[in-house]
Design an enzyme around this catalytic site. Structure first.
Site, PDB file in Angstrom:
ATOM      1  N   ASP A   1     -30.124 -11.080   3.398  1.00 34.48           N
ATOM      2  CA  ASP A   1     -30.933 -10.971   4.626  1.00 34.48           C
ATOM      3  C   ASP A   1     -30.209 -11.520   5.856  1.00 34.48           C
ATOM      4  O   ASP A   1     -30.545 -11.144   6.978  1.00 34.48           O
ATOM      5  CB  ASP A   1     -32.235 -11.765   4.460  1.00 34.48           C
ATOM      6  CG  ASP A   1     -31.950 -13.243   4.186  1.00 34.48           C
ATOM      7  OD1 ASP A   1     -31.088 -13.532   3.327  1.00 34.48           O
ATOM      8  OD2 ASP A   1     -32.562 -14.108   4.847  1.00 34.48           O
TER       9      ASP A   1
ATOM     10  N   GLY B   1     -32.663 -18.448   2.101  1.00 37.03           N
ATOM     11  CA  GLY B   1     -33.371 -18.352   0.824  1.00 37.03           C
ATOM     12  C   GLY B   1     -32.968 -17.100   0.075  1.00 37.03           C
ATOM     13  O   GLY B   1     -31.893 -16.540   0.317  1.00 37.03           O
TER      14      GLY B   1
ATOM     15  N   GLY C   1     -32.464 -13.799  -0.411  1.00 36.67           N
ATOM     16  CA  GLY C   1     -32.369 -12.776   0.621  1.00 36.67           C
ATOM     17  C   GLY C   1     -33.150 -11.503   0.390  1.00 36.67           C
ATOM     18  O   GLY C   1     -33.714 -10.934   1.330  1.00 36.67           O
TER      19      GLY C   1
ATOM     20  N   THR D   1     -26.515 -21.787   3.165  1.00 36.93           N
ATOM     21  CA  THR D   1     -26.488 -20.868   4.306  1.00 36.93           C
ATOM     22  C   THR D   1     -26.797 -21.696   5.552  1.00 36.93           C
ATOM     23  O   THR D   1     -27.574 -22.649   5.471  1.00 36.93           O
ATOM     24  CB  THR D   1     -27.582 -19.790   4.127  1.00 36.93           C
ATOM     25  OG1 THR D   1     -27.191 -18.942   3.070  1.00 36.93           O
ATOM     26  CG2 THR D   1     -27.823 -18.980   5.393  1.00 36.93           C
TER      27      THR D   1
ATOM     28  N   ARG E   1     -23.129  -6.438  -2.479  1.00 34.87           N
ATOM     29  CA  ARG E   1     -24.487  -6.934  -2.164  1.00 34.87           C
ATOM     30  C   ARG E   1     -24.515  -7.590  -0.772  1.00 34.87           C
ATOM     31  O   ARG E   1     -23.658  -8.387  -0.420  1.00 34.87           O
ATOM     32  CB  ARG E   1     -24.910  -7.936  -3.234  1.00 34.87           C
ATOM     33  CG  ARG E   1     -26.326  -8.504  -3.035  1.00 34.87           C
ATOM     34  CD  ARG E   1     -26.295  -9.849  -2.326  1.00 34.87           C
ATOM     35  NE  ARG E   1     -27.618 -10.460  -2.274  1.00 34.87           N
ATOM     36  CZ  ARG E   1     -27.922 -11.517  -1.527  1.00 34.87           C
ATOM     37  NH1 ARG E   1     -26.999 -12.082  -0.782  1.00 34.87           N
ATOM     38  NH2 ARG E   1     -29.124 -12.006  -1.513  1.00 34.87           N
TER      39      ARG E   1
HETATM   40  N1  ASP Z   1     -30.293 -15.753   2.316  1.00 32.41           N
HETATM   41  C1  ASP Z   1     -28.965 -15.801   1.790  1.00 32.41           C
HETATM   42  C2  ASP Z   1     -28.705 -14.546   1.015  1.00 32.41           C
HETATM   43  O1  ASP Z   1     -29.579 -14.099   0.303  1.00 32.41           O
HETATM   44  C3  ASP Z   1     -28.710 -16.968   0.918  1.00 32.41           C
HETATM   45  C4  ASP Z   1     -29.351 -18.264   1.344  1.00 32.41           C
HETATM   46  O2  ASP Z   1     -29.874 -18.364   2.431  1.00 32.41           O
HETATM   47  O3  ASP Z   1     -29.322 -19.231   0.575  1.00 32.41           O
HETATM   48  O4  ASP Z   1     -27.606 -14.054   1.077  1.00 32.41           O
END
Ligand code: ASP
Length: 349
Positions: free
Chosen positions: A246, A267, A269, A215, A243
């Site tokens: 965040d 991270g 989410g 991300t 889905r």
């Molecule tokens: N936060 C992102 C999500 O959950 C994924 C990521 O940041 O690695 O979609």
């Protein structure tokens, strides 16, 4: 006098060690930065032993290329919103990151993009979720903020809005990359094995948990003292049922307020949504007078970790101090301050 100097230096060493332990990186501290910029390219179990020197160089080069675009904009008096958008564009156009071109695959073998952006001066914000044809989702988030009365658009409607705004539209197969397609197949195989053996299938277990590297996000302070932050992602490999993570949620994946800071998250989410991670950092600064460093440590190392979430944030405060805080093994990241000093990191220090 000697005693005081000894005490002060002990205290200094102690706090430096504490930061290293907690994975906090503070690249600038007072005096005030005229402008500054920080980016991330995702957090997770990023270990040196799993990375080839070629991959490491490729990531570092792309991070540098991206952040230099934003730096030039800020140096020439451009806005933080422009710097954030254009910097993220570079990472969206690279197959290395899980955003734009390199987005991960859904269970149905499609790519669904989420993005958001926030302007710290006006508290205006824009976001899009689940789009499939917009080449640069951060441009769509910006268009939602600037050209619509809404904050968040989703799915087909968001794709249609993007087209109407004249944004670059691509065929969905533009987002095909072999690497991401293979990741999906690996996860599906693993899922099937678990089903065959009647074990508990957890969407986020093992490899699956780390199937979302990349991300991208950016936070910037411009010469007019305006903060902005933005985030763009393909979400999690094998995601289904529409889905949404965040990244397009203002307050969770992105937040900016000129009175406090600008934050972009990456991270797992679901935990970032439940913890309202980006806003929480700003709130601790606003209501409890914590510094950015203290607020970020509290929210990532204590709150997020206690919840069971993994990931990190990059952030800038109104004085241009920059922080990268994460509770994972690594986070792709880079900063440039107003002196043009570049710093790039991948692993925990
Ligand atoms: N936060 C992102 C999500 O959950 C994924 C990521 O940041 O690695 O979609």
């Amino acid at each position: 006098m000697k005693k005081i100097i000894f005490l002060l230096s002990t205290l200094f060493i102690f706090s430096a060690c504490k930061n290293a332990e907690n994975n906090t990186e503070v690249t600038t501290d007072n005096p005030r930065q005229e402008f500054s910029i920080i980016i991330h390219g995702g957090a997770g179990t990023i270990l040196k032993k799993n990375m080839s020197p070629e991959m490491e160089t490729a990531y570092k080069q792309k991070l540098e290329e991206a952040i230099r675009v934003g730096y030039e904009i800020l140096k020439n008096g451009g806005t933080s919103i422009d710097a954030v958008t254009k910097t993220i564009n570079v990472m969206e156009d690279s197959p290395l990151f899980n955003a734009g071109k390199g987005a991960v695959f859904t269970h149905e073998e499609t790519n669904e993009h989420d993005a958001s952006i926030m302007d710290g001066k006006t508290l205006n914000a824009g976001a899009s979720a689940g789009t499939t044809t917009v080449k640069n989702p951060i441009d769509l988030a910006k268009a939602v903020m600037e050209k619509s009365p809404h904050v968040m658009l989703s799915g087909k409607g968001a794709d249609t809005f993007a087209k109407k705004q004249g944004l670059q539209i691509v065929e969905p197969n533009y987002f095909y990359t072999e690497r991401r397609y293979k990741s999906l197949q690996n996860i599906k195989e693993k899922e099937q094995t678990e089903l065959d053996h009647d074990t508990k299938v957890s969407f986020y277990d093992g490899d699956i948990k780390d199937s979302k590297f990349g991300t991208v996000g950016c936070a910037a302070l411009d010469k007019n003292g305006n903060l902005a932050a933005g985030t763009s992602t393909g979400g999690m490999t094998n995601k289904r049922w529409g889905r949404i993570g965040d990244s397009p949620i203002i307050g969770a994946g992105t937040y900016a307020n000129n009175n406090t800071c600008a934050v972009s998250s990456t991270g797992w989410g679901e935990y970032f949504i439940r913890g309202m991670i980006a806003y929480d950092i700003s709130a601790l600064m606003e209501y409890k007078n914590l510094s950015l460093k203290e607020a970020a440590q509290e929210v990532i190392q204590n709150k997020l970790t206690r919840l069971g979430g993994t990931g990190g944030i990059v952030a800038i405060d109104k004085n241009g101090n920059m922080v990268a805080e994460f509770n994972t093994a690594g986070m792709y990241r880079a900063t440039i301050n107003d002196k043009g000093e570049l710093s790039i990191g991948i692993y925990k220090n």
